[in-house]
Motif scaffolding. Structure first.
Motif, short mmCIF file in Angstrom:
data_model
loop_
_atom_site.label_atom_id
_atom_site.label_comp_id
_atom_site.label_asym_id
_atom_site.label_seq_id
_atom_site.Cartn_x
_atom_site.Cartn_y
_atom_site.Cartn_z
N ALA A 1 20.37 7.44 -36.95
CA ALA A 1 21.42 6.62 -36.35
C ALA A 1 20.85 5.73 -35.25
O ALA A 1 20.09 6.17 -34.40
CB ALA A 1 22.52 7.50 -35.78
N GLY A 2 21.22 4.46 -35.29
CA GLY A 2 20.72 3.48 -34.34
C GLY A 2 19.69 2.55 -34.93
O GLY A 2 19.45 1.46 -34.42
N LEU B 1 18.84 -0.07 -40.61
CA LEU B 1 19.50 0.30 -41.86
C LEU B 1 20.68 1.23 -41.60
O LEU B 1 21.76 1.05 -42.16
CB LEU B 1 18.50 0.96 -42.81
CG LEU B 1 19.07 1.50 -44.12
CD1 LEU B 1 19.81 0.40 -44.88
CD2 LEU B 1 17.97 2.09 -44.99
N ALA B 2 20.46 2.24 -40.76
CA ALA B 2 21.55 3.19 -40.47
C ALA B 2 22.75 2.48 -39.85
O ALA B 2 23.90 2.83 -40.13
CB ALA B 2 21.05 4.29 -39.53
N THR B 3 22.51 1.47 -39.02
CA THR B 3 23.60 0.72 -38.40
C THR B 3 24.43 0.01 -39.47
O THR B 3 25.67 0.03 -39.42
CB THR B 3 23.05 -0.29 -37.39
OG1 THR B 3 22.36 0.42 -36.35
CG2 THR B 3 24.16 -1.13 -36.78
N ALA B 4 23.76 -0.62 -40.43
CA ALA B 4 24.48 -1.30 -41.51
C ALA B 4 25.24 -0.30 -42.37
O ALA B 4 26.39 -0.55 -42.77
CB ALA B 4 23.50 -2.10 -42.37
N VAL B 5 24.62 0.85 -42.66
CA VAL B 5 25.28 1.87 -43.47
C VAL B 5 26.50 2.42 -42.73
O VAL B 5 27.57 2.60 -43.32
CB VAL B 5 24.30 3.00 -43.81
CG1 VAL B 5 25.04 4.18 -44.47
CG2 VAL B 5 23.19 2.49 -44.74
N ALA B 6 26.35 2.67 -41.44
CA ALA B 6 27.46 3.19 -40.64
C ALA B 6 28.65 2.25 -40.68
O ALA B 6 29.80 2.68 -40.84
CB ALA B 6 27.02 3.42 -39.20
N GLN B 7 28.40 0.94 -40.54
CA GLN B 7 29.49 -0.03 -40.56
C GLN B 7 30.17 -0.06 -41.93
O GLN B 7 31.40 -0.11 -42.03
CB GLN B 7 28.96 -1.42 -40.21
CG GLN B 7 30.05 -2.46 -40.01
CD GLN B 7 30.97 -2.09 -38.86
OE1 GLN B 7 30.54 -2.02 -37.71
NE2 GLN B 7 32.25 -1.84 -39.16
N GLU B 8 29.36 -0.02 -42.99
CA GLU B 8 29.91 -0.04 -44.35
C GLU B 8 30.78 1.18 -44.61
O GLU B 8 31.89 1.07 -45.16
CB GLU B 8 28.76 -0.09 -45.36
CG GLU B 8 29.19 -0.21 -46.81
CD GLU B 8 29.72 -1.59 -47.17
OE1 GLU B 8 30.45 -1.67 -48.19
OE2 GLU B 8 29.44 -2.57 -46.45
N ARG C 1 23.47 4.10 -28.53
CA ARG C 1 23.97 2.78 -28.93
C ARG C 1 24.80 2.88 -30.20
O ARG C 1 25.85 2.25 -30.33
CB ARG C 1 22.81 1.80 -29.12
CG ARG C 1 22.11 1.39 -27.83
CD ARG C 1 21.23 0.18 -28.06
NE ARG C 1 20.19 0.46 -29.05
CZ ARG C 1 18.98 0.94 -28.74
NH1 ARG C 1 18.68 1.21 -27.47
NH2 ARG C 1 18.07 1.15 -29.67
N ALA C 2 24.33 3.70 -31.14
CA ALA C 2 25.07 3.87 -32.39
C ALA C 2 26.43 4.50 -32.14
O ALA C 2 27.44 4.09 -32.72
CB ALA C 2 24.25 4.73 -33.36
N ALA C 3 26.46 5.50 -31.27
CA ALA C 3 27.72 6.18 -30.97
C ALA C 3 28.70 5.25 -30.26
O ALA C 3 29.92 5.40 -30.40
CB ALA C 3 27.44 7.42 -30.11
#
Length: 225
Positions: A14-15, A18-25, A44-46
């Motif tokens: 997370a953060g 790629l993980a940021t884009a996956v989290a949004q999707e 930042r991700a949280a």
């Protein structure tokens, strides 16, 4: 897992880009997220994405398994990974451990953490990110990286073959090129041949939403150009 809006998904790394884009999707699809990462990147991700759980864990550490087992999830999307280049004849034991610890051991511990619950509920999905070099089984100055990412792919595909009859499935995502991240842009990689993380994120969502009879075990994603 055709309906993401009723699913809880663990996202590692997370953060990262790629993980940021996956989290949004996945958030847009209504999924509940469990974020696993480290330090400031995780914070930042949280801040960006609502999550039911936020776990600051070093997945190279076997102790992380016990922490993960306390969380019940329907799917694991594992994006932790690192790249390092070295000449084959100059590679050291330390180089080998660094690549396999980051690219393979982290996945192993994450799976060990989430698998007991998936087996109990007879349903689950493991998605891991390999690489185009692993898909081709070769890469200049990338023997250790390629080997570690090929190991990740083999592990997930073997897991799928072993556990699909018990409701747990696996899928390997192969970015067939460098991902569009700030670090890769700073490294001078041709922007026209970078893979948009949002396209990879949509591929993850596609894999997660396939019904059992239409399940995909491998997805290769290429740059637009």
């Amino acid at each position: 897992m055709a309906n993401l809006s009723s699913s809880t998904i663990m996202l590692t790394g997370a953060g990262g880009a790629l993980a940021t884009a996956v989290a949004q999707e996945l958030e847009d699809a209504g999924a509940q997220l469990v974020l696993v990462g480290r330090g400031e990147a995780l914070s930042r991700a949280a801040d960006r994405v609502p999550a039911t759980e936020v776990l600051d864990l070093d997945l190279r550490d076997p102790a992380s398994v016990d922490a993960l087992r306390k969380v019940k999830v329907d799917a694991l999307v594992h994006t932790v990974g690192a790249y390092a280049a070295q000449d084959v004849h100059k590679a050291t034991d330390e180089d080998l451990r660094a690549m396999f610890d980051t690219n393979m051991l982290t996945l192993f511990h994450a799976v060990q953490g989430v698998l007991p619950h998936m087996l109990r509920q007879k349903d689950g999905m493991i998605v891991g990110v390999s690489s185009g070099t692993a898909a081709r089984m070769s890469g200049p100055k990338a023997a250790l990286y390629t080997a570690s990412k090929a190991a990740l792919a083999a592990y997930i595909l073997s897991l799928h073959d072993e556990l699909k009859s018990r409701g747990v499935r696996g899928c390997v995502l192969y970015p067939m090129g460098a991902i569009d991240t700030p670090r890769n842009r700073e490294a001078g990689i041709d922007w026209d041949h970078l893979i948009d993380p949002r396209g990879l994120a949509k591929s993850v969502a596609h894999a997660l939403t396939r019904p059992d009879r239409a399940h995909v075990t491998e997805l290769k994603v290429y740059p637009d150009a």
